[in-house]
Design an enzyme around this catalytic site. Structure first.
Site, short mmCIF file in Angstrom:
data_model
loop_
_atom_site.label_atom_id
_atom_site.label_comp_id
_atom_site.label_asym_id
_atom_site.label_seq_id
_atom_site.Cartn_x
_atom_site.Cartn_y
_atom_site.Cartn_z
N GLU A 1 3.54 1.40 10.17
CA GLU A 1 2.54 1.60 11.22
C GLU A 1 3.10 1.17 12.58
O GLU A 1 3.49 0.03 12.78
CB GLU A 1 1.27 0.82 10.89
N THR A 60 0.86 -1.18 0.00
CA THR A 60 0.00 0.00 0.00
C THR A 60 0.86 1.18 0.00
O THR A 60 1.11 1.81 1.01
CB THR A 60 -0.86 0.18 1.23
#
Lengths: 411, 411
Positions: free
Chosen positions: B284, B198
């Protein structure tokens, strides 16, 4: 006792010592820092036909080589000895010598040939075994062995590392009117992934079965069960599943040609499935068991590959922890599995809740989904509508505790 | 400006609008729940030679198909328009129509053919775009475009999702005495894995370069950089890297035969590497960048596969978070990579600290290791001593925050 369609029964209080002729036990010898058990054994009163499957990791630990050596010598085992707290992996020549010494010391102690003893280890990689503690433990181990529930319990405790629960199951199946028992115990919590992960499994049966039939059955059952679980995608240096069949049930010898083979096979696979699912549910930090069923695939291989990709996705696992019906992550994992997928015909169900039908999002009851996802078992079903093959994989959620456990394991 | 051995210079305050003839900008149109930017664009004042690489996920999002369509029409782009907050993935015919509408509305607004506009989206999967908000945003977007730092900054903000920092870099390189700029901006934080994760990446250059040369260079640079990063092993439906070269630097046309090609290539790969590493570092929940170098491999493919396996290991990533010099997990990952490994000749270094030499554990200063591992960049070097190939992969640690972010992303 429970029953099921496969004509075998689960023995409610059964264990690895329920099949005839097995004793087991465990004790604390000092390899673990706490006073928990760290050395255990299973002993059959007569040599048992044996089979094993092992890690595919290039860095196979010393006990793997020793066990393979034992089983390949004449196909028989009288015992397995197992330690936790130290994997005896990447320990060079000294590690190998230590594993062979464990084998010979215990064999001598119980009066069997060294080549009839298997050795397994689990724990930290790269440290030599404290052999003074192991020797002391082996000298005391025989007196701990018994055929009761307590003996089996002691063994089950001795093989745990970061596991929270003991994992054990026993079933009974009829072979030409003769009752045969199949039991197993396993450990595994982290470094778990398809193709034999940091897991140890030990199966005992009193069935009379040929060596080739046992080896083939063990391999097939492993492919359907232990090789379909994942906790974190890491495969250990020490994985091992060993089955012993001592024949003391006195049944007519089993082979695939036997009329009761299907029932025996189903019972054997069931034992492996229970142990494998118990490992997945007890994954490091896990709060729930996740089951992924892939249906309508073009081939078994495709179904298996897709199931493993979905169950291994960190994003899917995090969503499960958060009780989030995030089907987008499920199909993103399907899409990156490397398998052919018809992107227009995919259904996704989470439990009974349809979230995607023919690749179109379906409005669903978020409250109901949340309630279902908060449960301790979540089943995800993906139907590809491409063919007749299916596969099931098991895993767990990814949680804060997984990180906590693994950020501080060695220290 | 910094300099390096590759004869290009990093432009300290450079951005995607530093190359001649580019404007950029961003605004909040309402796709994100907060008031952060969620719509942005880059526009070249003349049509630019364009190249793209795209996700390998089977479920390619609608904007991927539209951008591919644009670039394949005549190989030129005048603009890219990007939204965050919604991936426009698994949205069927309506999603595709929406992506085409974004393209044509913006093309009309800036007065270029629709086929000269690329479209990219990132965010939640499976929800239709709120087109009323997108239409309103597009109507206001042209007035936000400018060639200053502020315009580039607005664009960089508009493409973020869970990213914490903007990712941008610009270099200058001489082509036959003519200064050419190459710049890039990227986003990506979760669902990051080799083979285009992503992530969105946009490169601008004022170089005059042939279309084939640009496409080949983009692919090669992607293999060395973006395809060597992983955050969590998940590959998204929306990944896209688009490069535009508008030729306004006025240099002699570049191709592999040009005497300054090596310098241009090095500069181009450097831009990609900076953007890729920035994505890994901003993974993340990450607290640090982890770099894994594999040396002495038998082939480039083996080196790459092993590097990716180590950087992707949840156990290695957790150990990095815990500042634990757990080399056992590193070699366990090497061992399960599926590549041939000589298990007797492996060295492992963590920074300058040797932990394994010729596969034998080396006693090391645990305090020094802890201090190094607590830093914001950790380099792991594995030398297999089997051949002359090497590879480098980048990732980050696995932390509580990764779990927190992903357990609650959709809600």
């Amino acid at each position: 006792m429970g029953t099921n369609q496969h004509a075998f029964k689960v023995v409610a209080d059964g264990s690895i010592t329920t099949p005839k002729g097995y004793k087991a036990g465990g004790l604390h010898c000092g390899l673990k820092k706490t006073d928990r058990h760290d050395l255990g054994a299973i002993v059959s009163e007569v040599p048992a036909v044996a089979a094993g499957v092992y890690t595919l990791n290039a860095f196979q630990a010393a006990p793997i080589r020793v066990t393979r050596d034992s089983i390949e010598s004449d196909g028989l085992l009288s015992a397995v000895i197992v330690n936790s707290g130290n994997a005896n992996a990447v320990t060079g020549k000294q590690g190998e010598a230590d594993a062979y010494e464990m084998r010979s010391l215990f064999a001598e102690k119980i009066g069997v040939p060294a080549a009839h003893v298997a050795v397994a280890s689990t724990g930290v990689i790269g440290e030599l075994l404290k052999m003074d503690k192991v020797r002391d433990g082996i000298s005391r181990l025989p007196e701990k062995l018994d055929a009761s529930e307590a003996g089996a319990d002691g063994f089950c405790q001795a093989i745990l590392t970061t596991d929270l629960v003991k994992k054990s199951v026993c079933v009974a199946v009829e072979v030409k009117g003769q009752t045969v028992h199949i039991a197993g115990a396993s450990k595994g919590s982290g470094m778990i992934h398809p193709n034999m992960a940091t897991m140890l499994g030990f199966m005992t049966t009193d069935a009379n079965i040929g060596a080739d039939a046992l080896q083939q059955l063990l391999r097939r059952a492993t492919d359907l069960t232990f090789n379909m679980i994942t906790v974190d995608g890491d495969t250990s240096t020490n994985d091992m599943l060993v089955a012993m069949a001592n024949g003391l049930a006195g049944n007519e010898q089993l082979s695939p040609a036997h009329p009761d083979w299907a029932a025996f096979e189903a019972a054997f696979v069931y034992v492996c499935e229970v142990l494998a699912k118990a490992i997945a549910r007890d994954g490091e930090g896990a709060t729930k068991l996740v089951e992924v069923q892939i249906r309508g695939a073009e081939s078994d291989e495709a179904a298996r590959a897709i199931a493993k990709t979905v169950i291994g996705s960190s994003l899917v696992k995090s969503a499960m922890f958060g009780a989030d019906a995030n089907w987008g992550r499920i199909i993103a994992a399907v899409g990156r599995s490397g398998q052919q997928v018809n992107v227009d015909t995919v259904d996704v169900r989470i439990g009974d809740i349809v979230t995607l039908e023919q690749s179109r999002p379906v409005a669903f009851d978020e409250e109901a989904a949340l309630a279902y996802l908060k449960g301790d078992t979540v089943v995800v079903i993906v139907d590809l509508h491409m063919g007749g093959s299916s596969a099931t994989a098991w895993g767990c959620d990814l949680t804060y505790d997984y990180v906590r456990i693994n950020a501080a394991y060695r220290t």
